[in-house]
Design an enzyme around this catalytic site. Structure first.
Site, PDB file in Angstrom:
ATOM      1  N   ASP A 121       0.992  -1.161   0.171  1.00 45.14           N
ATOM      2  CA  ASP A 121       0.077  -0.013   0.095  1.00 45.14           C
ATOM      3  C   ASP A 121       0.770   1.234   0.043  1.00 45.14           C
ATOM      4  O   ASP A 121       1.897   1.254   0.022  1.00 45.14           O
ATOM      5  CB  ASP A 121      -0.896   0.021   1.016  1.00 45.14           C
TER       6      ASP A 121
ATOM      7  N   ASN B 209      -7.424  -2.963  14.376  1.00 46.35           N
ATOM      8  CA  ASN B 209      -8.985  -3.153  13.886  1.00 46.35           C
ATOM      9  C   ASN B 209      -9.215  -4.107  12.896  1.00 46.35           C
ATOM     10  O   ASN B 209     -10.156  -4.542  12.351  1.00 46.35           O
ATOM     11  CB  ASN B 209      -9.519  -1.974  13.158  1.00 46.35           C
TER      12      ASN B 209
ATOM     13  N   GLU C 235      -9.698  -2.003   5.079  1.00 49.50           N
ATOM     14  CA  GLU C 235     -10.493  -1.559   6.436  1.00 49.50           C
ATOM     15  C   GLU C 235     -11.391  -2.384   6.634  1.00 49.50           C
ATOM     16  O   GLU C 235     -12.100  -3.055   5.635  1.00 49.50           O
ATOM     17  CB  GLU C 235     -10.579  -0.121   6.402  1.00 49.50           C
TER      18      GLU C 235
ATOM     19  N   HIS D 213      -7.350  -4.762  10.054  1.00 49.85           N
ATOM     20  CA  HIS D 213      -6.950  -4.459   8.534  1.00 49.85           C
ATOM     21  C   HIS D 213      -5.601  -4.991   8.273  1.00 49.85           C
ATOM     22  O   HIS D 213      -4.838  -5.179   9.036  1.00 49.85           O
ATOM     23  CB  HIS D 213      -6.755  -2.899   8.387  1.00 49.85           C
TER      24      HIS D 213
HETATM   25  P1  PGA Z   1       2.219  -1.552  12.997  1.00 50.32           P
HETATM   26  O1  PGA Z   1       1.115  -1.398  11.716  1.00 50.32           O
HETATM   27  O2  PGA Z   1       3.260  -2.860  12.239  1.00 50.32           O
HETATM   28  O3  PGA Z   1       2.750  -0.164  12.845  1.00 50.32           O
HETATM   29  O4  PGA Z   1       1.491  -1.907  14.045  1.00 50.32           O
HETATM   30  C1  PGA Z   1       0.543  -2.747  11.143  1.00 50.32           C
HETATM   31  C2  PGA Z   1      -0.569  -2.210  10.304  1.00 50.32           C
HETATM   32  O5  PGA Z   1      -1.502  -1.273  10.602  1.00 50.32           O
HETATM   33  O6  PGA Z   1      -0.932  -2.985   9.259  1.00 50.32           O
END
Ligand code: PGA
Length: 253
Positions: free
Chosen positions: A67, A136, A143, A138
């Site tokens: 992404d 959450n 999302e 994702h």
């Molecule tokens: P993080 O993010 O590795 O900074 O916890 C993970 C994500 O949001 O996919």
């Protein structure tokens, strides 16, 4: 789904790097799907070290990132292209022309999305997809929603994701509100998936990922139907797993 529980972040990072290194040794021209975020940083450091001492060779590897933020150019310090260059690509012998990150500034976003999927398909699909997971649920920026997108697409970011990512920006207002993300179809087509998580904040979502029901409001839960997923977590992220009903758990200490 195989779950590997490691002692701490360092062990998680080493186990993850070893999975990637194993693939590169077996298939030097492999296609990697890569992720950004705090979670895989240690894995990338380990891969840089392994490359430096000659254990792995990135010269024939191709990579596709999950992404990119909408509106950020690749030289913006919070862009995911910048992250990848600085955490991995600038420090290993990969051919940068073979590293792909969706463009956050493409004029025609729809075209960019279609072409990104085509590029993945033409490369032969992803051999190993590395994933973090949002609190959450994702993966990439897929999302929670009432339906799931299959292909690469533009998505609004949820309030929760904007809040979670504000730590990398001066303030919350600077966090882009949209991103381009690979869809769940591209992720599910990967031949193998390596999902990493560490810390207490991820304990609840990891238990839902492994033992919960499949739910579009928890996009990562779709991974339960993929037949080659390795989840590598530290003890904190594993804290809410029900080890009695979770099958195929390997504890690495
Ligand atoms: P993080 O993010 O590795 O900074 O916890 C993970 C994500 O949001 O996919």
């Amino acid at each position: 789904m195989k779950v590997i529980i490691t002692k701490n972040y360092d062990e998680m990072s080493k186990v993850a790097a070893w999975e990637v290194a194993k693939l590169i040794k077996e298939k030097p021209d492999c296609i990697l799907g890569l992720a950004t975020g705090s979670t895989p940083e240690g894995m990338y450091s380990n891969l840089v070290l392994m490359n430096r001492v000659g254990q792995i060779d990135f010269s024939k590897v191709t990579s596709f990132n999950l992404d990119e933020y909408r509106g950020l150019k690749g030289d913006h310090p919070q862009s995911y292209r910048y992250f990848m260059d600085n955490k991995l690509f600038n420090h290993v012998n990969i051919n940068k022309n073979n590293t792909f990150v969706p463009s956050g500034v493409a004029e025609d976003i729809q075209k960019e999305c279609i072409e990104y999927d085509e590029r993945i398909r033409n490369a032969g699909g992803i051999d190993l997809q590395v994933l973090g997971i949002g609190g959450n649920g994702h993966i990439g920026f897929n999302e929670p929603d009432s339906f799931l997108h299959m292909g690469t697409h533009l998505t609004p970011l949820t309030k929760e994701t904007i809040e979670a990512n504000a730590r990398f920006f001066e303030n919350e207002d600077e966090v882009p509100k949209e991103a381009i993300t690979m869809g769940l179809g591209s992720i599910m087509k990967a031949r193998k998936i390596l999902l990493l998580a560490n810390g207490k904040k991820k304990a609840s979502i990891i238990s839902k990922l492994v033992d919960g029901k499949i739910d579009t409001e928890i996009p990562a839960s779709i991974l339960q139907v993929h037949n080659n997923v390795i989840v590598v977590v530290d003890e904190d992220a594993a804290a809410e797993l029900n080890l009695n009903i979770t099958t195929n758990v390997e504890i690495v200490k």
